[in-house]
Write an enzyme that holds these catalytic residues in place. Structure first.
Site, PDB file in Angstrom:
ATOM      1  N   ASN A  56       0.856  -1.189   0.000  1.00 62.25           N
ATOM      2  CA  ASN A  56       0.000   0.000   0.000  1.00 62.25           C
ATOM      3  C   ASN A  56       0.897   1.246   0.000  1.00 62.25           C
ATOM      4  OD1 ASN A  56      -1.397   2.276   1.104  1.00 62.25           O
ATOM      5  ND2 ASN A  56      -3.063   0.920   1.708  1.00 62.25           N
ATOM      6  N   ASP A  96      -0.128   4.502  -0.033  1.00 62.40           N
ATOM      7  CA  ASP A  96      -0.828   5.738   0.369  1.00 62.40           C
ATOM      8  C   ASP A  96       0.095   6.770   1.006  1.00 62.40           C
ATOM      9  OD1 ASP A  96      -3.146   4.468  -0.376  1.00 62.40           O
ATOM     10  OD2 ASP A  96      -3.909   4.182   1.661  1.00 62.40           O
ATOM     11  N   HIS A  97       0.990   6.277   1.877  1.00 63.46           N
ATOM     12  CA  HIS A  97       1.721   7.254   2.695  1.00 63.46           C
ATOM     13  C   HIS A  97       2.927   7.881   1.994  1.00 63.46           C
ATOM     14  CE1 HIS A  97      -1.249   6.831   5.656  1.00 63.46           C
ATOM     15  NE2 HIS A  97      -1.102   5.528   5.651  1.00 63.46           N
ATOM     16  N   ARG A 147       3.642  18.945   1.477  1.00 64.38           N
ATOM     17  CA  ARG A 147       4.201  20.141   0.856  1.00 64.38           C
ATOM     18  C   ARG A 147       3.484  20.549  -0.431  1.00 64.38           C
ATOM     19  NH1 ARG A 147       9.531  21.888   2.248  1.00 64.38           N
ATOM     20  NH2 ARG A 147       9.389  22.040   4.499  1.00 64.38           N
ATOM     21  N   HIS A 199      -5.606   3.660  -1.479  1.00 64.50           N
ATOM     22  CA  HIS A 199      -6.924   4.014  -0.938  1.00 64.50           C
ATOM     23  C   HIS A 199      -7.237   5.449  -1.356  1.00 64.50           C
ATOM     24  CE1 HIS A 199      -9.579   4.259   2.981  1.00 64.50           C
ATOM     25  NE2 HIS A 199     -10.248   4.590   1.888  1.00 64.50           N
ATOM     26  N   ARG A 256      -9.316   8.146  -0.613  1.00 64.13           N
ATOM     27  CA  ARG A 256     -10.271   8.536   0.440  1.00 64.13           C
ATOM     28  C   ARG A 256     -11.157   9.663  -0.050  1.00 64.13           C
ATOM     29  NH1 ARG A 256      -8.789   6.435   5.818  1.00 64.13           N
ATOM     30  NH2 ARG A 256     -10.530   7.686   6.513  1.00 64.13           N
ATOM     31  N   ARG A 303      -6.952  12.826   1.309  1.00 61.86           N
ATOM     32  CA  ARG A 303      -5.836  13.269   2.165  1.00 61.86           C
ATOM     33  C   ARG A 303      -4.495  12.711   1.704  1.00 61.86           C
ATOM     34  NH1 ARG A 303      -7.332   9.995   7.639  1.00 61.86           N
ATOM     35  NH2 ARG A 303      -9.317  11.017   7.253  1.00 61.86           N
ATOM     36  N   HIS A 304      -4.515  11.588   0.968  1.00 62.61           N
ATOM     37  CA  HIS A 304      -3.227  11.105   0.429  1.00 62.61           C
ATOM     38  C   HIS A 304      -3.333  10.846  -1.077  1.00 62.61           C
ATOM     39  CE1 HIS A 304      -5.149   7.383   1.722  1.00 62.61           C
ATOM     40  NE2 HIS A 304      -4.786   7.513   2.990  1.00 62.61           N
ATOM     41  N   GLU A 331      -8.732   0.620  -2.794  1.00 65.70           N
ATOM     42  CA  GLU A 331      -9.567   0.643  -1.588  1.00 65.70           C
ATOM     43  C   GLU A 331     -10.506   1.832  -1.687  1.00 65.70           C
ATOM     44  OE1 GLU A 331      -6.215  -1.217   1.427  1.00 65.70           O
ATOM     45  OE2 GLU A 331      -6.952   0.818   1.737  1.00 65.70           O
ATOM     46  N   THR A 339      -7.001   6.464  10.397  1.00 64.61           N
ATOM     47  CA  THR A 339      -6.853   5.370   9.430  1.00 64.61           C
ATOM     48  C   THR A 339      -8.134   4.555   9.508  1.00 64.61           C
ATOM     49  OG1 THR A 339      -5.491   3.472   8.781  1.00 64.61           O
ATOM     50  CG2 THR A 339      -5.663   3.906  11.142  1.00 64.61           C
ATOM     51  N   THR A 340      -8.231   3.477   8.714  1.00 68.16           N
ATOM     52  CA  THR A 340      -9.474   2.705   8.693  1.00 68.16           C
ATOM     53  C   THR A 340      -9.633   1.955  10.020  1.00 68.16           C
ATOM     54  OG1 THR A 340      -9.014   2.407   6.354  1.00 68.16           O
ATOM     55  CG2 THR A 340     -10.837   1.143   7.270  1.00 68.16           C
ATOM     56  N   GLU A 345     -11.047  -9.263   3.134  1.00 68.35           N
ATOM     57  CA  GLU A 345      -9.775  -8.950   3.793  1.00 68.35           C
ATOM     58  C   GLU A 345     -10.059  -8.796   5.285  1.00 68.35           C
ATOM     59  OE1 GLU A 345      -7.191  -6.109   1.933  1.00 68.35           O
ATOM     60  OE2 GLU A 345      -6.299  -5.561   3.862  1.00 68.35           O
ATOM     61  N   HIS A 359      -3.538  -4.520   7.815  1.00 70.41           N
ATOM     62  CA  HIS A 359      -3.653  -3.311   8.640  1.00 70.41           C
ATOM     63  C   HIS A 359      -2.731  -3.380   9.837  1.00 70.41           C
ATOM     64  CE1 HIS A 359      -5.104   0.404  10.325  1.00 70.41           C
ATOM     65  NE2 HIS A 359      -5.744   0.600   9.193  1.00 70.41           N
ATOM     66  N   GLY A 360      -1.776  -2.452   9.858  1.00 68.28           N
ATOM     67  CA  GLY A 360      -0.884  -2.304  11.000  1.00 68.28           C
ATOM     68  C   GLY A 360       0.254  -3.303  11.072  1.00 68.28           C
ATOM     69  N   GLY A 363       1.245  -1.349   4.336  1.00 68.43           N
ATOM     70  CA  GLY A 363       1.652  -0.042   3.837  1.00 68.43           C
ATOM     71  C   GLY A 363       2.439   0.795   4.807  1.00 68.43           C
ATOM     72  N   HIS A 364       1.763   1.328   5.814  1.00 69.78           N
ATOM     73  CA  HIS A 364       2.332   2.381   6.660  1.00 69.78           C
ATOM     74  C   HIS A 364       3.703   2.007   7.218  1.00 69.78           C
ATOM     75  CE1 HIS A 364       2.783   4.678  10.464  1.00 69.78           C
ATOM     76  NE2 HIS A 364       2.359   5.663   9.690  1.00 69.78           N
TER      77      HIS A 364
END
Ligand code: PXP
Length: 257
Positions: free
Chosen positions: A13, A15-16, A24, A49, A51, A55-56, A76, A106-107, A157, A200-201, A222-223
């Site tokens: 993932n 996203d980040h 920026r 994802h 959203r 936001r990302h 997502e 986050t989700t 998932e 997730h996580g 991802g994160h």
């Protein structure tokens, strides 16, 4: 070949990467470049994802990802008309329907597929008819798996967030119980004909026991990987995650049943 001997796919993932870019404005770092790198480092798919608050990941990122990457894209998305229209315009390989609240970081928690049956049904149908592989991001709860079967999705998932939080809190007894809950949900889903993913996580510390669950076909991470990339580079972080997953799965397969 049994279900348990299946290869475990890694979806990365990105996203980040977009979160850092958006801090920026402008174009750097580019999530599409990260997707290419992830593919070269052993990712089997790319997850992003879009959203509702953007936001990302942006609309343009989704357009570029569908055009430019040659690994399957897993989009997502919330179960809204706006997201359905975007998914139908780009037709990603897979669409994972997630719950979404604007105020969450986050989700948080899985989709309540059982309680939202009427709202989800037409969205699932439209995506399936268009040829996308639809999944639902749900808690490891047999009620939710049964609702997913009723909705006709091929994939679910399972949310591993609670398992990972218990690891951070040092609650290892409870973490093991949550891992058991995920394992029995995965077995229940597979017995009902679903392809079961999880995510997730997840981190280097937490991935092993989850990767060892034989019925899981894919993990989405991802994160932690994007954070780890700051220290070791994205490629090294993904390669290490891939090795930990493969080792845990191989060990679990070698153990007598
Ligand atoms: N799977 C789903 C459905 C998600 O919503 C997310 C977070 O966007 C992930 C996996 C990846 O979670 P993390 O970024 O914590 O690894």
């Amino acid at each position: 070949m049994t279900v348990s001997s299946r290869f475990l796919r890694l979806g990365v993932n990105i996203d980040h990467v977009a979160t850092i870019r958006n801090a920026r404005g402008g174009r750097f770092p580019d999530p599409v470049r990260a997707a290419h790198l992830a593919a070269a480092a052993g990712a089997d798919g790319i997850t992003a994802h879009l959203r509702e608050d953007r936001r990302h990941i942006s609309d343009e990122d989704i357009a570029r990802l569908t055009r430019e990457i040659d690994k399957p894209l897993n989009l997502e998305m919330a179960a809204t008309q706006e997201m359905l229209d975007i998914a139908l315009a780009h037709l990603p390989h897979a669409c994972c329907i997630v719950p979404e609240k604007r105020e969450e970081r986050t989700t948080e928690g899985g989709l309540d597929a059982a309680a939202n049956f009427e709202r989800l049904e037409p969205i699932v149908k439209a995506l399936r008819d268009a040829g996308s592989r639809v999944s639902l991001f749900i808690e490891p709860d047999p009620r939710q798996l049964d609702a997913a079967v009723e909705l006709g999705v091929p994939v679910v998932e399972l949310h591993t967030g609670r398992y990972c939080e218990l690891d951070i809190a040092g609650e290892f007894g409870m973490r093991d119980a949550e891992c058991e809950r995920i394992a029995s949900a995965a077995a229940h889903g597979a017995s009902r004909g679903l392809e079961v993913h999880a995510g997730h996580g997840l981190t280097f510390e937490t991935v092993g026991p989850i990767a060892a669950i034989a019925e899981l076909a894919e993990l989405n991470i991802g994160h932690f990987l994007i954070g780890e990339a700051i220290f070791t580079g994205l490629e090294a972080a993904i390669r290490k995650m891939r090795n930990l997953m493969d080792r845990a799965r191989a060990q679990a397969m070698a153990e007598p049943a």
